[in-house]
Design an enzyme around this catalytic site. Structure first.
Site, short mmCIF file in Angstrom:
data_model
loop_
_atom_site.label_atom_id
_atom_site.label_comp_id
_atom_site.label_asym_id
_atom_site.label_seq_id
_atom_site.Cartn_x
_atom_site.Cartn_y
_atom_site.Cartn_z
N SER A 135 0.83 -1.21 0.00
CA SER A 135 0.00 0.00 0.00
C SER A 135 0.86 1.25 0.00
CB SER A 135 -0.90 0.03 1.24
OG SER A 135 -1.60 1.27 1.29
N TYR A 145 -1.79 0.06 10.14
CA TYR A 145 -1.99 -0.46 8.77
C TYR A 145 -0.76 -0.15 7.91
CZ TYR A 145 -3.80 -0.87 4.01
OH TYR A 145 -3.97 -1.19 2.68
N ALA A 147 2.21 0.61 8.90
CA ALA A 147 3.38 -0.08 9.45
C ALA A 147 3.39 -1.55 9.02
CB ALA A 147 3.38 0.03 10.97
N ALA A 148 2.21 -2.17 8.98
CA ALA A 148 2.14 -3.57 8.55
C ALA A 148 2.53 -3.71 7.09
CB ALA A 148 0.72 -4.10 8.76
N LYS A 149 2.07 -2.79 6.24
CA LYS A 149 2.42 -2.85 4.82
C LYS A 149 3.91 -2.54 4.61
CE LYS A 149 -1.67 -3.72 2.83
NZ LYS A 149 -1.95 -5.05 2.24
N ILE A 178 -7.81 2.96 -4.53
CA ILE A 178 -8.46 2.12 -5.54
C ILE A 178 -9.95 2.05 -5.24
CG2 ILE A 178 -8.55 -0.15 -6.65
CD1 ILE A 178 -5.82 1.15 -7.02
P1 NDP Z 1 -11.48 -5.79 -0.35
O1 NDP Z 1 -11.94 -5.62 1.05
O2 NDP Z 1 -12.47 -5.77 -1.44
O3 NDP Z 1 -10.63 -7.13 -0.48
C1 NDP Z 1 -9.95 -7.75 0.58
C2 NDP Z 1 -10.14 -9.23 0.43
O4 NDP Z 1 -9.30 -9.90 1.36
C3 NDP Z 1 -11.57 -9.64 0.73
O5 NDP Z 1 -12.01 -10.50 -0.32
C4 NDP Z 1 -11.49 -10.40 2.06
O6 NDP Z 1 -12.44 -11.47 2.06
C5 NDP Z 1 -10.04 -10.90 2.02
N1 NDP Z 1 -9.46 -11.07 3.34
C6 NDP Z 1 -9.33 -10.14 4.31
N2 NDP Z 1 -8.77 -10.70 5.41
C7 NDP Z 1 -8.56 -12.01 5.10
C8 NDP Z 1 -8.03 -13.10 5.81
N3 NDP Z 1 -7.62 -13.00 7.08
N4 NDP Z 1 -7.94 -14.30 5.19
C9 NDP Z 1 -8.38 -14.44 3.92
N5 NDP Z 1 -8.89 -13.45 3.20
C10 NDP Z 1 -8.99 -12.25 3.79
O7 NDP Z 1 -10.41 -4.61 -0.57
P2 NDP Z 1 -9.28 -4.43 -1.67
O8 NDP Z 1 -9.53 -5.26 -2.85
O9 NDP Z 1 -9.14 -2.98 -1.84
O10 NDP Z 1 -8.00 -4.96 -0.89
C11 NDP Z 1 -7.08 -5.88 -1.44
C12 NDP Z 1 -5.68 -5.52 -0.95
O11 NDP Z 1 -5.32 -4.25 -1.47
C13 NDP Z 1 -5.54 -5.43 0.57
O12 NDP Z 1 -4.34 -6.03 0.97
C14 NDP Z 1 -5.49 -3.93 0.81
O13 NDP Z 1 -4.79 -3.60 1.99
C15 NDP Z 1 -4.79 -3.45 -0.44
N6 NDP Z 1 -4.96 -2.03 -0.76
C16 NDP Z 1 -6.18 -1.52 -1.13
C17 NDP Z 1 -6.31 -0.18 -1.45
C18 NDP Z 1 -7.61 0.45 -1.86
O14 NDP Z 1 -7.69 1.70 -1.97
N7 NDP Z 1 -8.67 -0.30 -2.12
C19 NDP Z 1 -5.14 0.74 -1.40
C20 NDP Z 1 -3.92 0.09 -1.02
C21 NDP Z 1 -3.84 -1.24 -0.72
P3 NDP Z 1 -13.09 -12.04 3.42
O15 NDP Z 1 -13.55 -10.86 4.20
O16 NDP Z 1 -14.18 -12.93 2.94
O17 NDP Z 1 -12.00 -12.81 4.11
#
Ligand code: NDP
Length: 241
Positions: A135, A145, A147-149, A178
Site C-alpha cells: 500500500s 496499517y 506499518a504492517a504494509k 483504488i
Molecule cells: P477488499 O476488502 O475488497 O478485499 C480484501 C479481500 O481480502 C476480501 O475479499 C477479504 O475477504 C479478504 N481477506 C481479508 N482478510 C482475510 C483473511 N484473514 N484471510 C483471507 N482473506 C482475507 O479490498 P481491496 O480489494 O481494496 O484490498 C485488497 C488488498 O489491497 C488489501 O491487501 C489492501 O490492503 C490493499 N490495498 C487496497 C487499497 C484500496 O484503496 N482499495 C489501497 C492500497 C492497498 P473475506 O472478508 O471474505 O475474508
C-alpha cells in the site's frame, strides 16, 4: 502450459480482478477468503477455472490445510488478503485496545502473507512468481496499517534473496486509492475521496484492473529480472526517484 495461480482474498475487489486477469489467460486460479458466499459468487461469475477455497490467511491451521490440499506446482502466488482492520474495530480502549488494533493489522497484512508463502514452500514452482499487495500507506503513514504494509515490503526483500536461487521472483505492488473494492467499507467520506484523487497526477482513482495488469506483468516471462522491488501504482500520488 496451463499455469496454476493462488490469490488470497480473491473473492472481491483487487483480488477478484487479479483472479479474472489470470483466468482470462487460461490459468487455473484458486481464490481464498473467509466468506464462502463471496468466493462462490466470484467463482460463478469468473468461470470454472476459478476455484473457491475458504481459508483465513491469518490462521496457521487453515493455511496449512488449504495449501496441503492444493495440487502443486503453484506458478503464481498473490498475497492480496488484507485491508485496514481499524475500520472493523471500535476505538481502542487503553493499552490492551492499542495492542488489539496493532495485532489485527499486522496479522491481516503481514502475517497472512508470511504464513501463506511459507506453507506454499516447495509447491512454489521454480521460475515462478510471488506478488504481495502492499500500500501507499507504507510510505504515507497510516498507523498500524501502514506499518504492517511497510513490514511486508521489508520482508519481501529478504524473501527475494531466499527464493532467487530457484528463479522465483517476489515483489510488492503498492496501490494508491483504488475504487470499487470493499476496502473502505462505507466509511470513506466524499471529500476524503476527492482529496485522494486530487493528490494524483492522473486526476482519477485507481481501479482494480490497474493493479491486476501490474501483477500480471510481474508474473510474466518478460519480468524475470525484477525481484525484491516495491512498485507503486498510485497515479503519481507518491512519486519516487
Ligand atoms: P477488499 O476488502 O475488497 O478485499 C480484501 C479481500 O481480502 C476480501 O475479499 C477479504 O475477504 C479478504 N481477506 C481479508 N482478510 C482475510 C483473511 N484473514 N484471510 C483471507 N482473506 C482475507 O479490498 P481491496 O480489494 O481494496 O484490498 C485488497 C488488498 O489491497 C488489501 O491487501 C489492501 O490492503 C490493499 N490495498 C487496497 C487499497 C484500496 O484503496 N482499495 C489501497 C492500497 C492497498 P473475506 O472478508 O471474505 O475474508
Amino acid at each position: 502450459m496451463t499455469r496454476t495461480v493462488l490469490v488470497t482474498g480473491g473473492g472481491t475487489g483487487i483480488g477478484r480482478a487479479v483472479a479474472a486477469r489470470f483466468a482470462a489467460s487460461g490459468a487455473v486460479v484458486h481464490i481464498t477468503g473467509r466468506r464462502a458466499e463471496a468466493l462462490a459468487s466470484a467463482a460463478d461469475e469468473l468461470g470454472p477455472s476459478v476455484r473457491p477455497l475458504v481459508c483465513d490467511a491469518t490462521d496457521p491451521g487453515q493455511v496449512s490445510a488449504a495449501l496441503a490440499g492444493l495440487a502443486g506446482p503453484i506458478d503464481v502466488l498473490v498475497n492480496n488478503a488484507g485491508g485496514n482492520t481499524d475500520f472493523d474495530l471500535s476505538e481502542p480502549d487503553g493499552l490492551a485496545g492499542v495492542l488489539e488494533h496493532w495485532r489485527a493489522n499486522l496479522d491481516a497484512n503481514l502475517i497472512s502473507a508470511v504464513l501463506t508463502t511459507t506453507a506454499a514452500g516447495d509447491k512454489l514452482a521454480d521460475g515462478g512468481s510471488v506478488i504481495h499487495i502492499g500500500s501507499i500507506a507504507a510510505d504515507e503513514g497510516a498507523g498500524s496499517y501502514g506499518a504492517a504494509k511497510a513490514g511486508l515490503a521489508s520482508w519481501n526483500v529478504d524473501l527475494a534473496r531466499q527464493l532467487g536461487a530457484r528463479g522465483i521472483t517476489t515483489n510488492v505492488v503498492a496501490p494508491g486509492y483504488i475504487r470499487e473494492t470493499e476496502f473502505f467499507r462505507d466509511k470513506l467520506p466524499a471529500d476524503r475521496a476527492e482529496k485522494l484523487i486530487g493528490a494524483t497526477s492522473t486526476g482519477r482513482a485507481g481501479l482494480p484492473g490497474d493493479i491486476a495488469e501490474t501483477v500480471y506483468f510481474l508474473a510474466s516471462a518478460e519480468a524475470r529480472h525484477i525481484t525484491g522491488q516495491t512498485l507503486g501504482v498510485n497515479g503519481g500520488a507518491h512519486p519516487t526517484r
